[in-house]
Design an enzyme around this catalytic site. Structure first.
Site, PDB file in Angstrom:
ATOM      1  N   ASP A   1      44.814  37.168  35.852  1.00  0.00           N
ATOM      2  CA  ASP A   1      43.384  36.876  35.940  1.00  0.00           C
ATOM      3  C   ASP A   1      43.173  35.401  35.620  1.00  0.00           C
ATOM      4  O   ASP A   1      44.135  34.656  35.404  1.00  0.00           O
ATOM      5  CB  ASP A   1      42.565  37.775  35.005  1.00  0.00           C
ATOM      6  CG  ASP A   1      41.217  38.151  35.610  1.00  0.00           C
ATOM      7  OD1 ASP A   1      40.393  37.243  35.809  1.00  0.00           O
ATOM      8  OD2 ASP A   1      40.995  39.335  35.899  1.00  0.00           O
TER       9      ASP A   1
ATOM     10  N   HIS B   1      39.630  35.342  40.878  1.00  0.00           N
ATOM     11  CA  HIS B   1      40.253  35.488  39.557  1.00  0.00           C
ATOM     12  C   HIS B   1      41.607  34.773  39.510  1.00  0.00           C
ATOM     13  O   HIS B   1      42.564  35.279  38.912  1.00  0.00           O
ATOM     14  CB  HIS B   1      40.417  36.971  39.213  1.00  0.00           C
ATOM     15  CG  HIS B   1      39.127  37.664  38.905  1.00  0.00           C
ATOM     16  ND1 HIS B   1      38.499  37.563  37.673  1.00  0.00           N
ATOM     17  CD2 HIS B   1      38.357  38.472  39.666  1.00  0.00           C
ATOM     18  CE1 HIS B   1      37.382  38.283  37.696  1.00  0.00           C
ATOM     19  NE2 HIS B   1      37.266  38.833  38.892  1.00  0.00           N
TER      20      HIS B   1
ATOM     21  N   GLU C   1      35.252  40.345  43.051  1.00  0.00           N
ATOM     22  CA  GLU C   1      34.520  39.223  42.460  1.00  0.00           C
ATOM     23  C   GLU C   1      35.056  37.857  42.913  1.00  0.00           C
ATOM     24  O   GLU C   1      35.354  36.983  42.104  1.00  0.00           O
ATOM     25  CB  GLU C   1      34.554  39.332  40.933  1.00  0.00           C
ATOM     26  CG  GLU C   1      33.867  40.589  40.412  1.00  0.00           C
ATOM     27  CD  GLU C   1      33.910  40.744  38.910  1.00  0.00           C
ATOM     28  OE1 GLU C   1      33.006  41.376  38.355  1.00  0.00           O
ATOM     29  OE2 GLU C   1      34.868  40.247  38.278  1.00  0.00           O
TER      30      GLU C   1
END
Length: 543
Positions: A162, A234, A295
């Site tokens: 991440d 990410h 995301e």
């Protein structure tokens, strides 16, 4: 004295005590089955025959099903397969009692007489541990394999990368180990408008040998490791080592939320990712690799010359199309290796899927149903009620978390197979799992507190394929199962609330009642999700 057949968890489909007990200290059966029993129960001697021993054999039944019969003269396990045998041994350990979960005990034990017949409704039953935001050492992963197996779960999903850290050794690209695996400090508290930091470096990574060890240990206990490399968003940590391959941030993030640091959707980035995946697969021989896809901020892509040129070359008109292209390219590489790609549900919306892609759905029932209706296998992982990084109550003593609450009763209400779905849609549900994101879970002891006993409720729901019976669940926890967790060394949250040393106090781990995601706020956001189309800039559940 409580009947241990009444405290089994997950509750079996059929269980009945019969009075009396059987004491065993040996095992009899096919060598491969005996080995599986010894692995879970300890080094039991092998008996010449079934009389007076724990006998184990294979028989008819559905996948992972088993029958356990205990009489004063002996005990027999009949599993439909090796997984069923392992589940029967886990049930036997629960019947023996808490002593079966203590290290150094004598193999075997006293088992009350009775019988159990059971089988799971769903084939994917697991938990996700985020080791990127806060690193958990190898010993913790091995312990969580045992805790999952104790609850008859069979998937350990490891979120390995991440923005805040890359946790996989690369022997081909050692610069990743040098710069992408740690951050110089970590944000304190939840408020990002004026963040403060602790000034303490944090990091770590697993060597390929570590990951091979965890995967082998898990496989011996019937658990498949599902590694996740979360891309193309990410990606800030990876971009700290390869800034030329990204847009936005190119340093290991110190705080939380969505970063603009994303990989460029270009062939060079695909090549790097595929090489890193190939390294990972030398350590973890798994049928599944999770590619994330959630995301991802795409707003910087059109302004980048390399991305713009590639966009034109493939005829893409929207940035989201590049998101789908990137994931399909990496997914195609996985397919050549005989692996299935798993993605978060945003990737389904951008076309980042192949026909056999598994869609892991976190943004509610509607997107899950869309993916199932489109013919994709689905793993159910909705924020409410499977995200175990949320508060467990409204008590002011609760420690800092991302939002909530999601109570034990909420988790027990999880319906992996919604009744409103068609039979065809329900048939596409592989199973479900809990999620433990670690922005506010800094160490193993707090992980235990956040995960258990809510994971017990999720385990029962995915075993049955239906919500757990909450009053029965609480009764079984009180009368037997919490004592098993105590013996296993799990620092769970008591049903009445946190112990004094588990509470948030008044310092930096204090409960934060303001600026929080509530269930109502979350459901309002989910209701605004588009029914189809591109998620050009995803919205986090914490925003």
């Amino acid at each position: 004295m409580t009947d241990p057949y009444r405290t089994l968890l997950p509750a079996p489909r059929h269980a009945a005590s019969a009075g009396g007990s059987f004491t065993f200290g040996s095992v009899h059966g096919d060598p491969a089955l005996v080995e599986a029993v010894q692995l879970l129960l300890g080094p039991l001697p092998v008996a010449a025959g079934p009389e007076g021993a724990l006998s184990v054999r294979l028989g008819a039944g559905g996948p992972e099903s088993y029958r356990l019969q205990v009489s004063p003269g002996g005990a027999e396990i009949v599993g439909a397969d090796l997984a069923g045998v392992r589940h029967a041994v886990q049930t036997l350990k629960q019947l023996i009692g808490p002593a079966a979960y203590r290290a150094g005990g004598r193999p075997g034990g006293v088992v009350p007489c009775g019988e159990v017949e059971d089988e799971p409704a769903l084939g994917w039953r697991g938990g996700m541990l985020d080791v990127a935001r806060h690193f958990l050492d190898k010993r913790t992963l091995l312990r969580y394999v045992d805790l999952l197996a104790m609850h008859r779960m069979n998937r350990l999903h490891l979120h390995l990368t991440d923005d805040q850290g890359w946790r996989i050794e690369s022997r081909k690209y050692p610069e990743i180990n040098a710069v992408a695996t740690h951050r110089r400090e970590t944000m304190v508290g939840r408020f990002r408008t004026e963040p403060t930091f602790d000034g303490t470096p944090h990091g770590g990574y697993y060597t390929l040998d570590d990951l091979a060890e965890v995967a082998a240990y898990a496989a011996q206990r019937g658990i498949t490791v599902v590694p996740e490399i979360d891309l193309p968003g990410h990606a800030s940590a990876l971009l700290a080592a390869f800034p030329e391959l990204g847009t936005g941030a190119d340093e290991v993030l110190r705080g939380w939320g969505i970063s603009a640091g994303v990989l460029k959707p270009i062939p060079a980035a695909v090549k790097l990712v595929c090489e890193l995946i190939d390294e990972l697969l030398t350590a973890i021989d798994t049928p599944y690799v999770h590619l994330g896809g959630d995301e991802c901020v795409t707003t910087d892509w059109p302004g980048d010359p390399e991305v713009a040129a590639h966009m034109a070359a493939i005829g893409a008109e929207q940035p989201g199309e590049l998101h789908g292209w990137f994931l399909r390219e990496v997914g195609g590489h996985l397919a050549e290796r005989g692996k299935r790609m798993v993605v978060w549900d945003e990737a389904f919306q951008t076309g980042g899927v192949l026909p056999d892609t598994i869609v892991m759905c976190w943004r509610g029932d509607a997107i899950s149903r869309q993916a199932a209706a489109a013919g994709h296998d689905v793993v159910r992982a909705p924020v409410y009620p499977t995200y175990l990084d949320y508060d467990q109550s409204d008590l002011p003593e609760e420690p800092l978390s991302i939002g909530g609450p999601i109570t034990l009763e909420d988790s027990a209400s999880f319906a992996p197979l919604p009744e409103s779905w068609t039979d065809q849609e329900r048939a596409k549900v592989l199973g479900g799992q809990f999620q433990a994101w670690s922005e506010y879970i800094p160490h193993e002891r707090h992980l235990d507190y956040m995960v258990f006993p809510r994971a017990c409720a999720i385990a029962e729901a995915v075993w049955y394929g239906a919500p757990a019976d909450y009053p029965s669940l609480v009764e079984r926890l009180r009368e037997g199962h919490l004592a098993r967790l105590d013996a296993a060394g799990c620092a769970y949250r008591p049903l009445e609330g946190p112990l004094p040393w588990q509470a948030g106090g008044t310092g930096r781990r204090a409960h934060a009642p303001g600026n929080r995601t509530t269930k109502e706020r979350w459901l309002e956001w989910v209701a605004r999700l588009p029914d189809s189309g591109v998620v050009a800039k995803a919205t986090t559940h914490e925003s």
